[in-house]
Design a protein around this motif. Sequence first.
Motif, PDB file in Angstrom:
ATOM      1  N   LEU A  45       9.533   0.422  -6.494  1.00 45.21           N
ATOM      2  CA  LEU A  45      10.591  -0.332  -5.827  1.00 45.21           C
ATOM      3  C   LEU A  45      10.061  -1.672  -5.347  1.00 45.21           C
ATOM      4  O   LEU A  45       8.911  -1.796  -4.941  1.00 45.21           O
ATOM      5  N   CYS A  46      10.952  -2.669  -5.397  1.00 42.11           N
ATOM      6  CA  CYS A  46      10.628  -4.019  -4.954  1.00 42.11           C
ATOM      7  C   CYS A  46      11.795  -4.544  -4.123  1.00 42.11           C
ATOM      8  O   CYS A  46      12.959  -4.369  -4.503  1.00 42.11           O
ATOM      9  N   LEU A  47      11.483  -5.171  -2.991  1.00 39.89           N
ATOM     10  CA  LEU A  47      12.485  -5.802  -2.140  1.00 39.89           C
ATOM     11  C   LEU A  47      12.167  -7.284  -1.992  1.00 39.89           C
ATOM     12  O   LEU A  47      11.004  -7.660  -1.838  1.00 39.89           O
ATOM     13  N   LEU A  48      13.200  -8.110  -2.045  1.00 40.85           N
ATOM     14  CA  LEU A  48      13.110  -9.523  -1.718  1.00 40.85           C
ATOM     15  C   LEU A  48      14.024  -9.781  -0.530  1.00 40.85           C
ATOM     16  O   LEU A  48      15.131  -9.219  -0.459  1.00 40.85           O
ATOM     17  N   SER A  49      13.597 -10.621   0.399  1.00 42.45           N
ATOM     18  CA  SER A  49      14.358 -10.808   1.631  1.00 42.45           C
ATOM     19  C   SER A  49      14.693 -12.268   1.874  1.00 42.45           C
ATOM     20  O   SER A  49      13.967 -13.173   1.455  1.00 42.45           O
ATOM     21  N   ALA A  50      15.798 -12.487   2.563  1.00 39.51           N
ATOM     22  CA  ALA A  50      16.208 -13.816   3.013  1.00 39.51           C
ATOM     23  C   ALA A  50      16.839 -13.665   4.384  1.00 39.51           C
ATOM     24  O   ALA A  50      17.440 -12.634   4.697  1.00 39.51           O
ATOM     25  N   PHE A 111      22.174 -13.238  13.700  1.00 40.38           N
ATOM     26  CA  PHE A 111      21.489 -12.128  13.034  1.00 40.38           C
ATOM     27  C   PHE A 111      21.678 -12.312  11.543  1.00 40.38           C
ATOM     28  O   PHE A 111      22.781 -12.178  11.015  1.00 40.38           O
ATOM     29  N   SER A 112      20.612 -12.649  10.855  1.00 38.76           N
ATOM     30  CA  SER A 112      20.710 -12.997   9.437  1.00 38.76           C
ATOM     31  C   SER A 112      19.646 -12.244   8.650  1.00 38.76           C
ATOM     32  O   SER A 112      18.448 -12.393   8.911  1.00 38.76           O
ATOM     33  N   ALA A 113      20.101 -11.427   7.710  1.00 38.53           N
ATOM     34  CA  ALA A 113      19.167 -10.700   6.848  1.00 38.53           C
ATOM     35  C   ALA A 113      19.903 -10.201   5.621  1.00 38.53           C
ATOM     36  O   ALA A 113      20.974  -9.603   5.727  1.00 38.53           O
ATOM     37  N   SER A 114      19.346 -10.456   4.463  1.00 45.27           N
ATOM     38  CA  SER A 114      19.873  -9.889   3.220  1.00 45.27           C
ATOM     39  C   SER A 114      18.696  -9.541   2.325  1.00 45.27           C
ATOM     40  O   SER A 114      17.629 -10.162   2.412  1.00 45.27           O
ATOM     41  N   PHE A 115      18.888  -8.546   1.472  1.00 45.37           N
ATOM     42  CA  PHE A 115      17.800  -8.034   0.646  1.00 45.37           C
ATOM     43  C   PHE A 115      18.271  -7.791  -0.783  1.00 45.37           C
ATOM     44  O   PHE A 115      19.403  -7.331  -1.011  1.00 45.37           O
ATOM     45  N   PHE A 129      20.262  -4.029  -6.462  1.00 45.00           N
ATOM     46  CA  PHE A 129      21.307  -4.118  -5.446  1.00 45.00           C
ATOM     47  C   PHE A 129      21.077  -5.347  -4.575  1.00 45.00           C
ATOM     48  O   PHE A 129      19.943  -5.788  -4.386  1.00 45.00           O
ATOM     49  N   LEU A 130      22.160  -5.852  -4.007  1.00 46.36           N
ATOM     50  CA  LEU A 130      22.121  -6.867  -2.955  1.00 46.36           C
ATOM     51  C   LEU A 130      22.692  -6.231  -1.697  1.00 46.36           C
ATOM     52  O   LEU A 130      23.858  -5.848  -1.662  1.00 46.36           O
ATOM     53  N   VAL A 131      21.844  -6.126  -0.651  1.00 44.73           N
ATOM     54  CA  VAL A 131      22.260  -5.524   0.612  1.00 44.73           C
ATOM     55  C   VAL A 131      22.504  -6.641   1.620  1.00 44.73           C
ATOM     56  O   VAL A 131      21.617  -7.455   1.882  1.00 44.73           O
ATOM     57  N   TYR A 132      23.705  -6.666   2.185  1.00 45.80           N
ATOM     58  CA  TYR A 132      24.104  -7.727   3.109  1.00 45.80           C
ATOM     59  C   TYR A 132      23.696  -7.412   4.547  1.00 45.80           C
ATOM     60  O   TYR A 132      23.239  -6.304   4.857  1.00 45.80           O
TER      61      TYR A 132
END
Length: 243
Positions: A45-50, A111-115, A129-132
């Motif tokens: 698994l790989c996650l990218l964050s913003a 509060f800002s986070a997306s993955f 997937f894009l998690v909001y």
Amino acid sequence: MTYCVGLFLRDGLVMLGDTRTNAGVDNVSTFSKLYTTGTEGERALCLLSAGNLGVTQAVWNRLEEGVTLDDTPHTLLSVPSMFRAAQLVGAAIRAVYAADGPALKAQGLSFSASFLVGGQIKGGPPHLFLVYSAGNFIQATPDTPFLQIGEHKYGKPVITRVLTHDTSLGDGVKLGLVSMDDTMRTNLSVGLPLDLLVYRTDTLTLPPVRRIGAEDSYFAGLREGWSSRMRQTFRDLPLPEWL
């Protein structure tokens, strides 16, 4: 700000993100926004964050420690499917919001986070997937085989013109890097170095993350080649007959 893109291809996944973070023009730092976890032969698994760096790092720490899902504590190493992995990331975001959201709001901070959550668990195919920030999510499909987070608008046009689900992994890497280059040339809040992970379907093995900096000869050549060919293509287009 940041820019991260994930490509959902028949042969695997391409996950790419920049590392620039800034809290003002005189406070620029480098932080990796790419996280990986897995078990050899069983899951990768790989996650990218913003978003807010403090929030996204808190989410990742909660995922490592464990988050309750359906009354059972889980980590990304124990969930039974990629769908459940996306649900777990959403649950971690909501848990961080419950803990830190009021304090952030009191300080006038959002509060800002997306993955982007990509990978494969044994017994199922790869997923992306894009998690909001609310914890809900969408999934990439063969019809729309890419997802983006962060400062995505500058890098989107080239992807929508070129990418299909059948694009090869090699062409996917080229396309992701061109998309990133277009973004960096337009927005100074996105910058080198870059983190790149290329996952091949059914390997169930985490490949090494490639760090791409200004000294990377392939990326430097790709940037110059793309720019020169774009200029030449523009010059080759016909002039309007009515001019």
